[in-house]
Design a protein around this motif. Sequence first.
Motif, PDB file in Angstrom:
ATOM      1  N   ILE A   1       0.817  -1.214   0.000  1.00  0.00           N
ATOM      2  CA  ILE A   1       0.000   0.000   0.000  1.00  0.00           C
ATOM      3  C   ILE A   1       0.849   1.262   0.000  1.00  0.00           C
ATOM      4  CG2 ILE A   1      -0.296   0.104   2.517  1.00  0.00           C
ATOM      5  CD1 ILE A   1      -3.242   0.972   1.893  1.00  0.00           C
ATOM      6  N   ASP A   2       2.052   1.202   0.554  1.00  0.00           N
ATOM      7  CA  ASP A   2       2.916   2.388   0.522  1.00  0.00           C
ATOM      8  C   ASP A   2       3.343   2.701  -0.909  1.00  0.00           C
ATOM      9  OD1 ASP A   2       3.116   2.976   3.409  1.00  0.00           O
ATOM     10  OD2 ASP A   2       4.046   1.001   3.492  1.00  0.00           O
ATOM     11  N   ALA A   3       3.645   1.667  -1.690  1.00  0.00           N
ATOM     12  CA  ALA A   3       3.982   1.871  -3.098  1.00  0.00           C
ATOM     13  C   ALA A   3       2.777   2.404  -3.860  1.00  0.00           C
ATOM     14  CB  ALA A   3       4.468   0.559  -3.718  1.00  0.00           C
ATOM     15  N   ALA A   4       1.593   1.876  -3.557  1.00  0.00           N
ATOM     16  CA  ALA A   4       0.380   2.364  -4.213  1.00  0.00           C
ATOM     17  C   ALA A   4       0.156   3.835  -3.889  1.00  0.00           C
ATOM     18  CB  ALA A   4      -0.822   1.534  -3.780  1.00  0.00           C
ATOM     19  N   ALA A   5       0.359   4.222  -2.628  1.00  0.00           N
ATOM     20  CA  ALA A   5       0.183   5.619  -2.231  1.00  0.00           C
ATOM     21  C   ALA A   5       1.158   6.525  -2.971  1.00  0.00           C
ATOM     22  CB  ALA A   5       0.359   5.754  -0.724  1.00  0.00           C
ATOM     23  N   ALA A   6       2.415   6.088  -3.071  1.00  0.00           N
ATOM     24  CA  ALA A   6       3.424   6.888  -3.762  1.00  0.00           C
ATOM     25  C   ALA A   6       3.088   7.033  -5.244  1.00  0.00           C
ATOM     26  CB  ALA A   6       4.800   6.252  -3.585  1.00  0.00           C
ATOM     27  N   ARG A   7       2.638   5.951  -5.874  1.00  0.00           N
ATOM     28  CA  ARG A   7       2.293   6.017  -7.303  1.00  0.00           C
ATOM     29  C   ARG A   7       1.116   6.955  -7.524  1.00  0.00           C
ATOM     30  NH1 ARG A   7      -1.566   3.834 -10.122  1.00  0.00           N
ATOM     31  NH2 ARG A   7      -2.117   2.282  -8.517  1.00  0.00           N
ATOM     32  N   LEU A   8       0.089   6.860  -6.680  1.00  0.00           N
ATOM     33  CA  LEU A   8      -1.067   7.728  -6.816  1.00  0.00           C
ATOM     34  C   LEU A   8      -0.682   9.193  -6.656  1.00  0.00           C
ATOM     35  CD1 LEU A   8      -3.632   5.567  -4.819  1.00  0.00           C
ATOM     36  CD2 LEU A   8      -3.727   6.057  -7.275  1.00  0.00           C
ATOM     37  N   THR A   9       0.165   9.477  -5.675  1.00  0.00           N
ATOM     38  CA  THR A   9       0.628  10.852  -5.478  1.00  0.00           C
ATOM     39  C   THR A   9       1.373  11.355  -6.701  1.00  0.00           C
ATOM     40  OG1 THR A   9       0.762  10.546  -3.073  1.00  0.00           O
ATOM     41  CG2 THR A   9       2.046  12.348  -4.031  1.00  0.00           C
ATOM     42  N   ALA A  10       2.260  10.525  -7.239  1.00  0.00           N
ATOM     43  CA  ALA A  10       3.031  10.912  -8.423  1.00  0.00           C
ATOM     44  C   ALA A  10       2.129  11.151  -9.627  1.00  0.00           C
ATOM     45  CB  ALA A  10       4.062   9.834  -8.747  1.00  0.00           C
ATOM     46  N   ALA A  11       0.997  10.446  -9.674  1.00  0.00           N
ATOM     47  CA  ALA A  11       0.061  10.597 -10.787  1.00  0.00           C
ATOM     48  C   ALA A  11      -0.902  11.768 -10.578  1.00  0.00           C
ATOM     49  CB  ALA A  11      -0.732   9.304 -10.977  1.00  0.00           C
ATOM     50  N   GLY A  12      -0.754  12.479  -9.459  1.00  0.00           N
ATOM     51  CA  GLY A  12      -1.607  13.628  -9.194  1.00  0.00           C
ATOM     52  C   GLY A  12      -2.945  13.299  -8.572  1.00  0.00           C
ATOM     53  N   VAL A  13      -3.087  12.072  -8.037  1.00  0.00           N
ATOM     54  CA  VAL A  13      -4.338  11.664  -7.396  1.00  0.00           C
ATOM     55  C   VAL A  13      -4.296  12.083  -5.931  1.00  0.00           C
ATOM     56  CG1 VAL A  13      -5.802   9.718  -6.756  1.00  0.00           C
ATOM     57  CG2 VAL A  13      -4.611   9.710  -8.962  1.00  0.00           C
ATOM     58  N   ARG A  14      -5.253  12.860  -5.512  1.00  0.00           N
ATOM     59  CA  ARG A  14      -5.307  13.318  -4.125  1.00  0.00           C
ATOM     60  C   ARG A  14      -5.845  12.203  -3.231  1.00  0.00           C
ATOM     61  NH1 ARG A  14      -9.232  16.756  -3.551  1.00  0.00           N
ATOM     62  NH2 ARG A  14      -8.429  17.729  -1.661  1.00  0.00           N
ATOM     63  N   HIS A  15      -5.219  12.039  -2.082  1.00  0.00           N
ATOM     64  CA  HIS A  15      -5.691  11.061  -1.103  1.00  0.00           C
ATOM     65  C   HIS A  15      -5.229  11.486   0.282  1.00  0.00           C
ATOM     66  CE1 HIS A  15      -1.679   9.185  -0.687  1.00  0.00           C
ATOM     67  NE2 HIS A  15      -1.566   9.354  -1.989  1.00  0.00           N
TER      68      HIS A  15
END
Length: 333
Positions: free
Chosen positions: A129-143
Motif C-alpha cells: 500500500i505504501d507503493a500504491a500511495a506513492a504512485r497515486l501521489t506521483a500521478a496527481g491523485v489526491r488522497h
Amino acid sequence: MGHDIVRLHHVGHIVDDLAQALLLYERLGFVVPPPSCPAMSLREGAVPEPFGAANTHADFPRSFLELATCVEDGDTDRLPAGTRLVPLQAPAELMPRLVQRISETTANLAACLNRFEGLHILMFSSPDIDAAAARLTAAGVRHGGVNTVRRAAPPGAATPVETVRYLELDGDGPGAAQGSVAGGRVGVVADLDPDVQGARHLDHPNGAVGLVEAVLCVADRELATVQQRYETYLGRPSRPEGPARILDLDGAALTLVPDSGLATLLPGERPPALPALVGCTVAVRDLAHTHALLHRNGLPLREAPSGDIFVPADAALGTAVVFRQAAPPAAAA
C-alpha cells in the motif's frame, strides 16, 4: 513488474435498517455475524453508548461484502440484537482525534445514504500500500495518506490484534470532499492477513467464495473521463466489452458501464443516481445450487446475458447482487 493494486478488497452496502439487511443477506445465502459498533460514555461515569456507524461482513478468503449503517448517539433501538459494542480506548490526548475521525466517516456514510440506499464503498486490495500511495501521489491523485487502525482479531487467529492499513481517495477539483469521490467512498486497503481472515466464517450456504466484480454506472458523456480516472487509480488499462469498459484485476474486475448500457448488462436495472455503484458479483461453487437456494428463499431472480443470475436492486436494498459460477481451479503444471 507487478501491480500495486491487485484485486477487489470489499464493497460496502450502506443501509437504513441493519436488522432488515441482515435478514436479506441470510435469504441471499450469506453467513453474516452480528455487527459491531463503537461506543463511548456521553457523560462521565455513564455506561458507554453506541455512536458513529455499525457494520459487519460476509467474509471470503481474500475479500468481503460489508454491511453498514449510521448510528445516532445512544441509538440502541435500531441496532440488531447481538450487536457488539466496542468501547473506544485511546490515550486522553488522542481521544478527540479518534472521535473526530469516526464522526467524519459517519458523516460521509450519512451523505451516501441520503443519495440512496445501496453500494457506496469500493475498496481495492494492495500487496504494497505504501507503493500504491506513492504512485497515486506521483500521478496527481489526491488522497489522505495511509492510515493504520488496529482491532481485535477473531477467535482462532494466531494474533490477538488485526492491523488494517488503508487510504481513501479525495474528490477532484477545488473544494472537493475528502475521503470520497463522485460515486462513493473509494480507496485502497492492504491485503487481508490470510491467518486472520481464515479464522472468520468463510463457508456460506450459497457457496460464495469471493467478490469478483463491482459495477459502476456513469452518465454516457462521462464514461471516457471516468475510464481514464480509474485507469490511473489502478495503474492498468481498460478494455471494451459491449457498452462497458472493463478493468481486469487478479480474478476480479471493475466494470464501468454507461447509463444507456446498464440494461444490456443487467436487464431491468436502472441507476438510482449518476454516478453510482449499481451492483456487485460474487463467485459461487455451484451456480445451480445457488439458484435453487435463492428460489427457495422467495427472492426474485433475473439472468444476465453473461449467464450470471442476480437479485435485482429493488429486492436487495438498492443494489443488484450478482452470482457467477466460479472458474475451475487451474490444473497443476
